[in-house]
Structure formats: structure tokens, C-alpha cells
Design an enzyme around this catalytic site. Structure first.
Site, PDB file in Angstrom:
ATOM      1  N   ARG A 170      13.113   2.544  23.328  1.00  0.00           N
ATOM      2  CA  ARG A 170      13.099   3.010  24.714  1.00  0.00           C
ATOM      3  C   ARG A 170      12.383   1.967  25.571  1.00  0.00           C
ATOM      4  O   ARG A 170      11.280   2.172  26.031  1.00  0.00           O
ATOM      5  CB  ARG A 170      12.366   4.343  24.757  1.00  0.00           C
ATOM      6  CG  ARG A 170      12.782   5.214  25.919  1.00  0.00           C
ATOM      7  CD  ARG A 170      12.182   6.553  25.790  1.00  0.00           C
ATOM      8  NE  ARG A 170      10.786   6.461  25.322  1.00  0.00           N
ATOM      9  CZ  ARG A 170      10.039   7.501  25.024  1.00  0.00           C
ATOM     10  NH1 ARG A 170      10.517   8.703  25.101  1.00  0.00           N
ATOM     11  NH2 ARG A 170       8.780   7.350  24.621  1.00  0.00           N
ATOM     12  N   LYS A 174       7.634   6.284   4.114  1.00  0.00           N
ATOM     13  CA  LYS A 174       6.823   7.484   3.960  1.00  0.00           C
ATOM     14  C   LYS A 174       6.079   7.781   5.271  1.00  0.00           C
ATOM     15  O   LYS A 174       5.912   6.860   6.063  1.00  0.00           O
ATOM     16  CB  LYS A 174       5.852   7.299   2.818  1.00  0.00           C
ATOM     17  CG  LYS A 174       4.707   6.380   3.179  1.00  0.00           C
ATOM     18  CD  LYS A 174       3.765   6.263   2.035  1.00  0.00           C
ATOM     19  CE  LYS A 174       2.677   5.314   2.373  1.00  0.00           C
ATOM     20  NZ  LYS A 174       1.809   5.702   3.455  1.00  0.00           N
ATOM     21  N   ASP A 198       8.611   2.620  -0.859  1.00  0.00           N
ATOM     22  CA  ASP A 198       7.219   2.749  -1.285  1.00  0.00           C
ATOM     23  C   ASP A 198       6.819   1.297  -1.512  1.00  0.00           C
ATOM     24  O   ASP A 198       7.189   0.697  -2.537  1.00  0.00           O
ATOM     25  CB  ASP A 198       7.117   3.541  -2.594  1.00  0.00           C
ATOM     26  CG  ASP A 198       5.665   3.693  -3.021  1.00  0.00           C
ATOM     27  OD1 ASP A 198       4.918   2.696  -2.919  1.00  0.00           O
ATOM     28  OD2 ASP A 198       5.267   4.781  -3.453  1.00  0.00           O
ATOM     29  N   HIS A 199       6.113   0.709  -0.555  1.00  0.00           N
ATOM     30  CA  HIS A 199       5.986  -0.751  -0.596  1.00  0.00           C
ATOM     31  C   HIS A 199       5.223  -1.238  -1.839  1.00  0.00           C
ATOM     32  O   HIS A 199       5.334  -2.394  -2.216  1.00  0.00           O
ATOM     33  CB  HIS A 199       5.400  -1.303   0.710  1.00  0.00           C
ATOM     34  CG  HIS A 199       3.915  -1.169   0.843  1.00  0.00           C
ATOM     35  ND1 HIS A 199       3.310   0.000   1.204  1.00  0.00           N
ATOM     36  CD2 HIS A 199       2.924  -2.066   0.669  1.00  0.00           C
ATOM     37  CE1 HIS A 199       2.005  -0.193   1.236  1.00  0.00           C
ATOM     38  NE2 HIS A 199       1.729  -1.438   0.924  1.00  0.00           N
ATOM     39  N   LYS A 233       5.645  -4.880  -4.810  1.00  0.00           N
ATOM     40  CA  LYS A 233       4.619  -5.883  -5.127  1.00  0.00           C
ATOM     41  C   LYS A 233       4.899  -6.479  -6.508  1.00  0.00           C
ATOM     42  O   LYS A 233       5.186  -5.751  -7.457  1.00  0.00           O
ATOM     43  CB  LYS A 233       3.225  -5.246  -5.121  1.00  0.00           C
ATOM     44  CG  LYS A 233       2.753  -4.835  -3.726  1.00  0.00           C
ATOM     45  CD  LYS A 233       1.342  -4.277  -3.766  1.00  0.00           C
ATOM     46  CE  LYS A 233       0.949  -3.621  -2.459  1.00  0.00           C
ATOM     47  NZ  LYS A 233       0.402  -4.483  -1.443  1.00  0.00           N
ATOM     48  N   GLU A 251      -9.905   0.638   0.046  1.00  0.00           N
ATOM     49  CA  GLU A 251      -9.850  -0.240   1.218  1.00  0.00           C
ATOM     50  C   GLU A 251     -11.219  -0.266   1.871  1.00  0.00           C
ATOM     51  O   GLU A 251     -11.926   0.748   1.873  1.00  0.00           O
ATOM     52  CB  GLU A 251      -8.817   0.285   2.211  1.00  0.00           C
ATOM     53  CG  GLU A 251      -7.402   0.212   1.696  1.00  0.00           C
ATOM     54  CD  GLU A 251      -6.413   0.739   2.710  1.00  0.00           C
ATOM     55  OE1 GLU A 251      -5.746  -0.075   3.354  1.00  0.00           O
ATOM     56  OE2 GLU A 251      -6.331   1.964   2.869  1.00  0.00           O
ATOM     57  N   ASP A 299      -1.345  10.188   2.069  1.00  0.00           N
ATOM     58  CA  ASP A 299      -0.995   8.824   2.490  1.00  0.00           C
ATOM     59  C   ASP A 299      -0.779   7.904   1.285  1.00  0.00           C
ATOM     60  O   ASP A 299       0.080   7.033   1.315  1.00  0.00           O
ATOM     61  CB  ASP A 299      -2.134   8.287   3.373  1.00  0.00           C
ATOM     62  CG  ASP A 299      -1.849   6.908   3.946  1.00  0.00           C
ATOM     63  OD1 ASP A 299      -0.682   6.641   4.286  1.00  0.00           O
ATOM     64  OD2 ASP A 299      -2.792   6.097   4.073  1.00  0.00           O
ATOM     65  N   HIS A 352       2.081   5.907  -3.618  1.00  0.00           N
ATOM     66  CA  HIS A 352       1.729   4.682  -4.344  1.00  0.00           C
ATOM     67  C   HIS A 352       1.081   4.968  -5.702  1.00  0.00           C
ATOM     68  O   HIS A 352       1.463   4.399  -6.719  1.00  0.00           O
ATOM     69  CB  HIS A 352       0.755   3.814  -3.534  1.00  0.00           C
ATOM     70  CG  HIS A 352       1.205   3.519  -2.142  1.00  0.00           C
ATOM     71  ND1 HIS A 352       2.517   3.321  -1.803  1.00  0.00           N
ATOM     72  CD2 HIS A 352       0.511   3.360  -0.979  1.00  0.00           C
ATOM     73  CE1 HIS A 352       2.615   3.057  -0.507  1.00  0.00           C
ATOM     74  NE2 HIS A 352       1.414   3.089   0.015  1.00  0.00           N
ATOM     75  N   LYS A 364     -10.722   4.978   2.263  1.00  0.00           N
ATOM     76  CA  LYS A 364     -10.986   3.972   3.298  1.00  0.00           C
ATOM     77  C   LYS A 364     -12.497   3.797   3.391  1.00  0.00           C
ATOM     78  O   LYS A 364     -13.258   4.700   3.047  1.00  0.00           O
ATOM     79  CB  LYS A 364     -10.445   4.456   4.645  1.00  0.00           C
ATOM     80  CG  LYS A 364      -8.948   4.812   4.603  1.00  0.00           C
ATOM     81  CD  LYS A 364      -8.137   3.916   5.485  1.00  0.00           C
ATOM     82  CE  LYS A 364      -6.675   4.322   5.494  1.00  0.00           C
ATOM     83  NZ  LYS A 364      -5.756   3.205   5.262  1.00  0.00           N
TER      84      LYS A 364
HETATM   85  C1  BG6 Z   1      -0.009   2.251   3.377  1.00  0.00           C
HETATM   86  C2  BG6 Z   1      -0.953   3.296   3.881  1.00  0.00           C
HETATM   87  O1  BG6 Z   1       1.033   2.843   2.664  1.00  0.00           O
HETATM   88  O2  BG6 Z   1      -0.688   1.340   2.533  1.00  0.00           O
HETATM   89  C3  BG6 Z   1      -2.144   2.659   4.577  1.00  0.00           C
HETATM   90  O3  BG6 Z   1      -0.284   4.149   4.795  1.00  0.00           O
HETATM   91  C4  BG6 Z   1      -2.768   1.597   3.729  1.00  0.00           C
HETATM   92  O4  BG6 Z   1      -3.090   3.657   4.942  1.00  0.00           O
HETATM   93  C5  BG6 Z   1      -1.715   0.633   3.206  1.00  0.00           C
HETATM   94  O5  BG6 Z   1      -3.715   0.898   4.524  1.00  0.00           O
HETATM   95  C6  BG6 Z   1      -2.304  -0.369   2.249  1.00  0.00           C
HETATM   96  O6  BG6 Z   1      -1.319  -1.248   1.795  1.00  0.00           O
HETATM   97  P1  BG6 Z   1      -1.703  -2.559   1.008  1.00  0.00           P
HETATM   98  O7  BG6 Z   1      -0.391  -3.148   0.629  1.00  0.00           O
HETATM   99  O8  BG6 Z   1      -2.508  -3.392   1.965  1.00  0.00           O
HETATM  100  O9  BG6 Z   1      -2.512  -2.113  -0.152  1.00  0.00           O
END
Ligand code: BG6
Length: 513
Positions: free
Chosen positions: A68, A175, A204-205, A209, A243, A262, A267, A365
Site C-alpha cells: 500500500r 511463521k 522455518d528458517h 541453516k 539471544e 515464537d 525451530h 531473549k
Molecule cells: C525468529 C524469531 O524466528 O528467529 C525471532 O521470530 C528470533 O524472535 C529469530 O530473533 C532468531 O533467528 P536467528 O537465525 O538469528 O537465530
């Protein structure tokens, strides 16, 4: 720089059948919804450039932005340019950029705007003609899940969900896939009404990896680990994703979701499934998913969730030499929020291989440092022919898969201290990616976006896995919801006291990575 020349399509030495090299995507384009968001800017757009730079995108690849905003194609190109300059992994090369940018288009509109979706269809048709994208397009929804239904509905309505002839159409979602089992099922229904399951790619990133994929290589390409990989030898498994940062400006996404939804639901449960699963008959999507599903459906929660789970919220204090606010004082967080920023759970996998071996999962976190690892902690040797003083500094053997940073693997075992009559102490044997390989690991998003364009599904969880993970987590979330406020923890610490008490009850301690 990566092995660009080896990967480039024009390289005569490249054998297209060679599964060691990444494949190049065929003619296609990608439509990106949510171009102004963090995900698009920090991950998706830079990864597209990196793929182009590595020669893995087809020459006519096209990227259509939809948002938008009152932008022309050039304005969109500028946004992509800035995001690439700021966040891409590989070096910026003018000639790669120029060729890529020729395929950029922008369609202004919101998700209820029929005219905009008609314009999107015309844009895609124009690209098929002028850029040779062949009708093959992926729709990447980098937008809040509450809009998924509207967008896929519009794609169907405007004839975009199916390509002409044999052309493919795919949808990519990020997600959270729902916030509990019920909403995950609803979401799946919304998607499956429009796209067949093989056309839905859930990101799911973590699965993108390199170090996560290496869990499979390590387990199934070697003879020495698998014989130990069971309840005869393993005492317990700890999976940590920590983190050091707070939630930053992500209040809108994070509050009400929290760390368990989250990170643990996706993950960490995926990591657990890869660590615990049986050998798949092959690495194709169906076999891999089947084995992961078997693990997830064998998980049983302990009865006393008050004693076997922990959750916390970070308090104000000091982190990395800076004074930081507590979660409740973060921008846009209501002072009454009960959202967890730390979560830990104990899970039992009721199979012959794992019965009696707890899997402890934790994430948070504002913890001591940024680290993700899987630690397989072994039982002590059944008999130690030493005096207790000689083994005072010997702990359990452990195999630690370091997902990030400092990617690699450590094996911890006891060794004689030189010069002593007999004193045994823990030592580490290390494998580090950085010191072993000259190739640099691609970003997870490069691998995953390329797999979407190739239609290669093994690294994407299917809805069954998503639902099984919610089924495990839902009772924990319901238990916490009854308890009200989470326990506060100091920034830089390793979670609230209850997390430590939870392991102490089992006679164990969390690792301090
Ligand atoms: C994401 C979460 O999926 O992964 C975030 O939503 C998190 O909260 C992030 O910070 C961390 O990803 P990575 O690859 O830096 O471990």
C-alpha cells in the site's frame, strides 16, 4: 564471495546432474507481499540478490513488490537496492544488480483492492512475455498471518493461484503458523482451499541453516555416533536457543505470542525431531517428514507441568555494558503483559530409542549471549576405576552441535592432566566450520528461497508437523495462562530461577554455553 564461477549457469564444467552443487532455478518470478516489513528488507530481498550474485537465478528472474504505497517501479527498485546494500551477504556487483533490477515491478494496492490484484495479474502476464518467466510464480507472504486468508482468497479470485498449462504457482508463508492447534488447523484450511499442499512452502528458517542440515549428515554419514544415540548411552539432550537482544521494535509481533510460540513450537521442535528421528529411507520430503512426524507424535509431556516447565520475562538491568529496560517498559508493551520472553520445557519421547531420556528445550531473549546449540549429554561410565578425587573435575561426556555462532561441533570427554599421578579433567575436541572449509555458509533464506523456486520441499515443514508441535505445546500454554504473571529474570542471566530448579529436580544443570 562464494564459489560463484562454479555455480554459474554458463560454466561449461557444470554438470546439471551433480547433486553436490546447488541447482539453478528455471524460468520464474517471485511476488513479494509485505515489501516494507523487516523480514523483506533484512532477509528476503538481500537473499534474492545473493542468489543472483551466485548465478542461481534464471536470467529473466522477476521480482514484483505489492504494497500500500504510492510507488513507481523505480521507487521499489530503490527500496530493494538499499536493503541489498545494507544486508546482502555477498559483494555488490553493478552488472548483477542491473540485470536483476530490470525484472523489478511494483503494484500499489491493499489486500482488499480488486483493481490492484487485476493489475498484478497483468504485470505477471507482461513479465511472462517480456522476461520469459514462463507463468511460474511464487507468492511470498511476508505479512502478518491475519492477512494470509485475504491474500490467498484474492489470488484465487483473480486467477493467480493457478498458472497457464504446466506453469507452477506456489505460496510461501512465514511463521507463526497459528497460535495454537485450532488456529493452525484453520490457517491450513484457508491455504488448502486455494493451493494444493505441495504448493505451500512454510518457512522455518532454522531448517535452511547449514549447521541444522549437518545434523543429518553427522548422524547418518558416520558410523561412530549412531550406536551411542539412544537411551543406553544418552542421559539427556539440551536444546538451547538464546539471544542477548531484547524485543527491539517488534512489540506488535511479539507481545501475546512470546518465546514458546515464537521459537519452541517451530525451530526447537524441528531441531529435536532431527536429533531424535530414525534414519529416513531417503532424504526426499516424504521420507524426512514421515520420520519427523513419528518423533513429534511420540512426545509425551510430563504430568507435573508446574515442575517441568519454566517461563520468565526479562527485567530491567544491564546487558553488554548498557542499561536496558525491562520487557514491560519496552515501547508499545502494555505494563500488564504476561508474555514470556523465556521458556523452557521438558519433553519425553516415548519410543524404544528414547524412553527415559528427557529432551530439555529452552529459549529466551536478553540472556547471557547469543547461542544456539544441541547438547547430547551422555551417561557416566558405569564404573570408574579411579578415586573420587582423581575424577573431581570430570563431568559427563557430551557432544555439542553448535548451530550458531561459531558453527561446528565439540566432543567433551575426560583426559589425564599431564604431570599428575592421575587426575582426570574434561577436555574438548573441536570441529569448526570456519577453520575447516573455505566455502562460506549461505544464509538460510538463500537456500530456502532457491528451494521454493526449484520446487524442492524437504526443508519445509508440512501442516502435519506444525499441528503436532502445537499439540505438544498447547497444554503448556494453557497451564501458563492460568498462572498469570511470568517470573522476572535479570538481563544477562540464563533465565528465571524456576528454569534452574526444573533441572536441579532431575539432578541436572543447564549448560552455560
Ligand atoms: C525468529 C524469531 O524466528 O528467529 C525471532 O521470530 C528470533 O524472535 C529469530 O530473533 C532468531 O533467528 P536467528 O537465525 O538469528 O537465530
Amino acid at each position: 564471495m562464494t564459489n560463484m564461477s562454479a555455480a554459474h549457469s554458463t560454466n561449461p564444467l557444470r554438470d546439471p546432474q551433480d547433486r553436490r552443487l546447488p541447482q539453478i532455478a528455471g524460468p520464474c518470478g517471485l511476488v513479494l507481499f509485505g515489501v516494507t516489513g523487516d523480514l523483506a528488507r533484512k532477509k528476503v530481498m538481500p537473499a534474492i540478490y545473493d542468489l543472483a550474485n551466485r548465478g542461481l537465478l534464471p536470467p529473466g528472474f522477476s521480482l514484483v513488490g505489492f504494497a500500500r504505497r504510492d510507488w513507481a517501479n523505480e521507487d521499489f527498485a530503490k527500496v530493494v537496492h538499499d536493503s541489498v546494500r545494507e544486508n546482502s551477504r555477498t559483494e555488490f556487483r553493478e552488472e548483477v544488480w542491473k540485470q536483476l533490477a530490470e525484472g523489478f515491478r511494483f503494484v500499489p494496492g491493499d489486500f482488499s483492492d480488486d483493481v490492484a490484484f487485476d493489475k498484478l495479474r497483468q504485470t505477471i502476464e507482461e513479465l511472462d512475455t517480456t522476461r520469459g518467466t514462463g507463468g511460474n510464480h511464487a507468492f511470498y507472504l511476508a505479512i502478518p498471518p491475519s492477512f494470509f486468508g485475504d491474500v490467498v482468497g484474492q489470488l484465487k479470485e483473480h486467477g493467480l493461484s493457478e498458472g497457464p498449462g504446466d506453469a507452477w504457482r506456489r505460496v510461501v508463508i512465514e511463521k507463526p503458523f497459528g497460535h495454537d492447534l485450532e488456529s493452525a488447523r484453520e490457517l491450513n484450511k484457508v491455504l488448502s482451499d486455494v493451493f494444493p499442499s505441495e504448493s505451500v512452502f512454510r518457512i522455518d528458517h532454522y531448517l535452511g541453516k547449514e549447521t541444522v542440515q549437518n545434523i543429518l549428515a553427522m548422524r547418518f554419514a558416520n558410523a561412530m555416533f549412531e550406536p551411542l544415540w539412544n537411551s543406553n548411552y544418552v542421559d539427556h539432550v539440551q536444546i538451547t536457543m538464546a539471544e542477548d537482544i531484547g524485543i527491539g521494535s517488534r512489540a506488535g509481533y511479539y507481545d501475546g505470542i512470546g518465546s514458546a510460540r515464537d521459537v519452541i513450537q517451530n525451530h526447537l521442535m524441528q531441531l529435536m525431531a532431527l536429533v531424535a528421528m530414525e534414519e529416513p529411507t531417503s532424504f526426499d520430503a516424504a521420507s524426512l517428514r514421515l520420520e519427523k512426524q513419528k518423533v513429534l507424535s511420540s512426545v509425551v509431556l510430563p504430568k507435573r507441568l508446574d515442575l517441568t516447565t519454566a517461563r520468565g520475562q526479562y527485567a530491567a538491568g544491564w546487558a553488554g555494558g548498557e542499561e536496558v529496560v525491562g520487557y514491560l517498559d519496552e515501547q508499545d508493551i502494555p505494563p500488564t503483559s504476561t508474555t514470556d520472553t523465556f521458556a523452557a520445557v521438558k519433553l519425553n519421547i516415548e519410543t524404544r530409542r528414547w524412553a527415559g531420556v528427557p529432551f530439555y528445550l529452552r529459549t529466551g531473549k536478553r540472556l547471557g549471549r547469543r547461542v544456539t546449540e544441541v547438547a547430547v549429554v551422555f551417561k557416566r561410565a558405569p564404573h570408574l576405576p579411579f578415586s573420587s578425587t582423581q575424577t573431581e573435575e570430570l563431568t559427563e561426556n557430551a557432544l555439542v552441535i553448535r548451530i550458531q555462532p561459531d558453527e561446528g561441533m565439540t566432543i567433551r570427554f575426560g583426559s589425564k592432566v599431564p604431570g599428575t599421578a592421575m587426575e582426570i579433567r574434561d577436555v574438548n575436541m573441536d570441529f569448526a566450520y570456519g577453520g575447516t572449509f573455505t566455502e562460506v555458509s549461505p544464509e538460510a533464506y538463500e537456500r530456502l528461497i532457491l528451494d521454493v523456486l526449484l520446487g524442492d520441499p524437504p526443508l519445509f515443514p508440512q501442516h502435519e508437523e506444525v499441528e503436532l508441535s502445537w499439540q505438544i505445546l498447547d497444554p503448556v500454554l494453557a497451564h501458563w495462562a492460568k498462572k498469570g504473571k511470568p517470573e522476572q529474570y535479570e538481563p544477562g542471566a540464563w533465565g528465571p530461577d524456576s528454569a534452574h530448579a526444573m533441572l536441579a529436580r532431575d539432578g541436572r544443570t543447564w549448560r552455560r554455553p
